[in-house]
Design a protein around this motif. Structure first.
Motif, mmCIF file in Angstrom:
data_model
loop_
_atom_site.group_PDB
_atom_site.id
_atom_site.type_symbol
_atom_site.label_atom_id
_atom_site.label_comp_id
_atom_site.label_asym_id
_atom_site.label_seq_id
_atom_site.Cartn_x
_atom_site.Cartn_y
_atom_site.Cartn_z
ATOM 1 N N SER A 441 0.843 -1.194 0.000
ATOM 2 C CA SER A 441 0.000 0.000 0.000
ATOM 3 C C SER A 441 0.879 1.245 0.000
ATOM 4 O O SER A 441 2.075 1.188 0.297
ATOM 5 C CB SER A 441 -0.904 -0.002 1.231
ATOM 6 O OG SER A 441 -0.127 0.143 2.404
ATOM 7 N N ARG A 442 0.263 2.388 -0.321
ATOM 8 C CA ARG A 442 1.005 3.649 -0.292
ATOM 9 C C ARG A 442 1.508 3.942 1.117
ATOM 10 O O ARG A 442 2.631 4.421 1.305
ATOM 11 C CB ARG A 442 0.117 4.785 -0.799
ATOM 12 C CG ARG A 442 0.807 6.150 -0.782
ATOM 13 C CD ARG A 442 -0.104 7.260 -1.270
ATOM 14 N NE ARG A 442 -0.311 7.181 -2.716
ATOM 15 C CZ ARG A 442 0.489 7.745 -3.622
ATOM 16 N NH1 ARG A 442 1.576 8.400 -3.229
ATOM 17 N NH2 ARG A 442 0.218 7.647 -4.904
ATOM 18 N N THR A 443 0.675 3.626 2.114
ATOM 19 C CA THR A 443 1.063 3.884 3.504
ATOM 20 C C THR A 443 2.288 3.065 3.895
ATOM 21 O O THR A 443 3.227 3.575 4.523
ATOM 22 C CB THR A 443 -0.105 3.547 4.455
ATOM 23 O OG1 THR A 443 -1.247 4.326 4.089
ATOM 24 C CG2 THR A 443 0.269 3.847 5.906
ATOM 25 N N GLN A 444 2.275 1.765 3.525
ATOM 26 C CA GLN A 444 3.428 0.918 3.820
ATOM 27 C C GLN A 444 4.681 1.447 3.139
ATOM 28 O O GLN A 444 5.763 1.493 3.745
ATOM 29 C CB GLN A 444 3.154 -0.519 3.365
ATOM 30 C CG GLN A 444 2.149 -1.269 4.219
ATOM 31 C CD GLN A 444 1.824 -2.638 3.634
ATOM 32 O OE1 GLN A 444 1.743 -2.800 2.407
ATOM 33 N NE2 GLN A 444 1.634 -3.611 4.512
ATOM 34 N N TYR A 445 4.543 1.846 1.897
ATOM 35 C CA TYR A 445 5.704 2.364 1.156
ATOM 36 C C TYR A 445 6.260 3.615 1.833
ATOM 37 O O TYR A 445 7.474 3.762 1.993
ATOM 38 C CB TYR A 445 5.307 2.678 -0.290
ATOM 39 C CG TYR A 445 6.489 2.910 -1.199
ATOM 40 C CD1 TYR A 445 6.970 1.901 -2.025
ATOM 41 C CD2 TYR A 445 7.150 4.134 -1.221
ATOM 42 C CE1 TYR A 445 8.076 2.100 -2.852
ATOM 43 C CE2 TYR A 445 8.257 4.351 -2.033
ATOM 44 C CZ TYR A 445 8.703 3.331 -2.853
ATOM 45 O OH TYR A 445 9.800 3.527 -3.656
#
Length: 572
Positions: A441-445
């Motif tokens: 996900s964008r958050t994980q990245y």
């Protein structure tokens, strides 16, 4: 018969990174390495715990060689860094500190390790793509038609290790010598592929650093009484000196009894037989117009005397380390037997003379074409000399790497902070398809990218060993060090003069933020601006190839350790 202990089963450790002992050991190793980093780094006294030789150093190669690391996880880390330094010599501490920081920060994330590894590999590809692009703002092109950038590179290496105990005059003197020695090793004429020569370091301890010098050719140490001045040496018709190089002992020693049985007829003396063979070799050398005989081992006194009477210089005990550069410089082939001589084995030198430095005396072999040189390296004591020798070898290797890839990176923490600023800006423009390809996900990245950037910044923070603040500007993304004693709420423009690498002065209306290493919240930042790089006299530079490889090694080793599920230890 002594009682045998029963065989113990192997010890199986699951999730090794979650163990307190590993975390504590990793934190301790990281603290040791960080405290050594940079020109103001703290020295370490290393010994084996039961006495013996004490090594005083701040170099990663020496530290990791002398440190006893017992845990398998840390041994993976130290082995990776040692492999890097064996190939590139430079940026060992950068690699080790970054790797430790990445491991410590990645394992604190609430993200699966497989996802962290995939994202970190993508971040590494973004870094390498940027560093190798023309638009890179922390890269300097090295022009070999001018010495300014090369001098900055060498000076940066020399000033990074305080155990050498060099003042400015000594740094400037050694910088010129190392560059001069390197230029000697670059061949003048290149047809297809260039092969660099060799610089041999000759130790002279107990003398001033400014007494150091560099000479073309090779120096072979000799006893004071061995040769007299001036030398009378036989020359060929082309006024060259023919040289024979022996790798076999010419001492006249008998055969080793362990090598087999020898049958000797009555009345035959083995000693005389061997000596006669040596004298026959001497006669052939004289007949072949050889003017210089160099032996790796020992030459029999009678053979020496015979050669001297025929104006042939005989030098023995040259040692194994000089054989390869001597072969290369003279074109001779080492002769491995006294029972067969071939004229094709001979080489030549332009001249031979006697040189004296301090209490040492040398035969100086002066070559036809200078691809081998001797750096006579002086320092006050053995400890400082050992450190200086390592750092001079590193500087020479950095120049060799630079001639292959004529680029350098800005030092003083500026490449790390600039790269962190670039990654923070770059990830804001990544498309949704990029996250889909990585399967995150964008958050994980963003979480992993922020940890990556803070780990880079923590390396820059490690250069500061006082209580002053560390800043980065919001325009170029460079690193700035605030002297201790200033409050953290003052106007930074009034207290900083130059950035870490020395390329930017405080003559623009820059905005700043404090570098907090691994603490704090994510920071939104614009893309750092590219600038036209003009090499100043005291610009701090890092080896491009060594730092890029160090970045690779740090991230790949951190990913490998992060992916460890079990450690199996043999207890027997």
């Amino acid at each position: 018969m002594s009682r045998l202990e029963p065989k113990k089963p192997p010890l199986l450790i699951s999730e090794p990174l979650m163990k307190d002992t590993v975390s504590q050991s990793l934190s301790l190793l990281s603290g040791i390495l960080k405290s050594c980093y940079g020109p103001a780094g703290r020295l370490k006294h290393l010994h084996n715990g039961v006495g013996g030789y004490v090594c005083t150093t701040s170099q990663s190669s020496a530290i990791l060689t002398h440190l006893s690391v017992s845990h398998p996880v840390l041994r993976v880390l130290t082995a990776s860094v040692q492999n890097h330094t064996s190939r590139f010599s430079d940026c060992g501490l950068f690699t080790a500190i970054l790797c430790c920081s990445l491991i410590e920060n990645f394992k604190s994330l609430n993200v699966a390790s497989c996802t962290v590894i995939k994202i970190s590999k993508h971040l590494l590809s973004l870094c390498m793509e940027y560093l190798k692009s023309e638009a890179c703002g922390c890269r300097v092109s090295v022009d070999f038609s001018s010495v300014e950038t090369l001098l900055c590179l060498v000076r940066s290496v020399l000033t990074s290790k305080p155990a050498c105990m060099l003042n400015k005059l000594e740094v400037d003197h050694l910088t010129m010598l190392i560059l001069k020695a390197f230029m000697f090793t670059v061949p003048c004429c290149v047809e297809t592929s260039a092969v660099l020569g060799k610089c041999v370091i000759v130790p002279v301890k107990g003398r001033r650093v400014v007494d150091s010098t560099v000479l073309p050719g090779l120096l072979i140490e000799i006893p004071e009484i061995q040769l007299a001045k001036p030398l009378t040496v036989k020359r060929t018709c082309s006024n060259m000196i023919k040289i024979a190089l022996f790798s076999v002992s010419m001492s006249g020693d008998l055969f080793n009894p362990e090598e087999g049985t020898i049958t000797v007829h009555h009345g035959i003396s083995l000693e005389m037989s061997e000596l006669n063979q040596l004298l026959n070799v001497g006669k052939q050398l004289v007949n072949d117009d050889v003017g210089l005989v160099v032996c790796q081992k020992v030459i029999h006194p009678s053979l020496k005397q015979y050669l001297k009477e025929n104006h042939v210089i005989a030098v023995d005990r040259a040692g194994l380390s000089l054989m390869e550069p001597m072969t290369r410089m003279t074109g001779s082939k080492p002769i491995a037997s006294i029972h067969s001589l071939s004229a094709s084995c001979y080489g030549s030198v332009k001249d031979v003379c006697i040189e004296s430095f301090a209490s040492k005396h040398f035969v100086h072999l002066i070559p036809n074409d200078t691809v081998v040189c001797s750096l006579i390296l002086c320092n006050r004591n053995e400890t400082a000399w050992d450190e200086l020798k390592r750092i001079c070898e590193t500087a020479e290797h950095v120049l060799q790497l630079t001639i292959k890839e004529p680029l350098a990176l800005l030092g003083g923490g500026c490449t790390e902070t600039h790269l962190a600023s670039y990654i923070r800006h770059k990830i804001c423009s990544l498309s949704a398809s990029s996250f889909k390809d990585i399967d995150c996900s964008r958050t994980q990245y963003q979480l992993v990218a922020d940890v990556f950037c803070r780990s880079l910044e923590s390396v820059a923070c490690s250069l500061n060993h006082g209580d002053g603040e560390i800043l980065t500007d919001m325009f170029y993304g460079h690193c700035w060090f605030v002297p201790s004693g200033f409050p953290s709420v003052c106007d930074w423009s009034d207290v900083v003069s130059k950035c870490g690498c020395g390329i930017n002065g405080n003559n623009e209306n820059l905005s700043w933020r404090l570098l907090q290493g691994e603490f704090g919240c994510p920071i939104a930042q614009g893309c750092p601006k590219e600038q036209s790089v003009k090499v100043a006299d005291f610009l701090t530079l890092d080896c491009f190839a060594a730092k890029c490889n160090g970045l690779h090694v740090a991230l790949e080793t951190a990913s490998l350790i992060l992916d460890l599920s079990y450690v199996v230890e043999n207890q027997n």
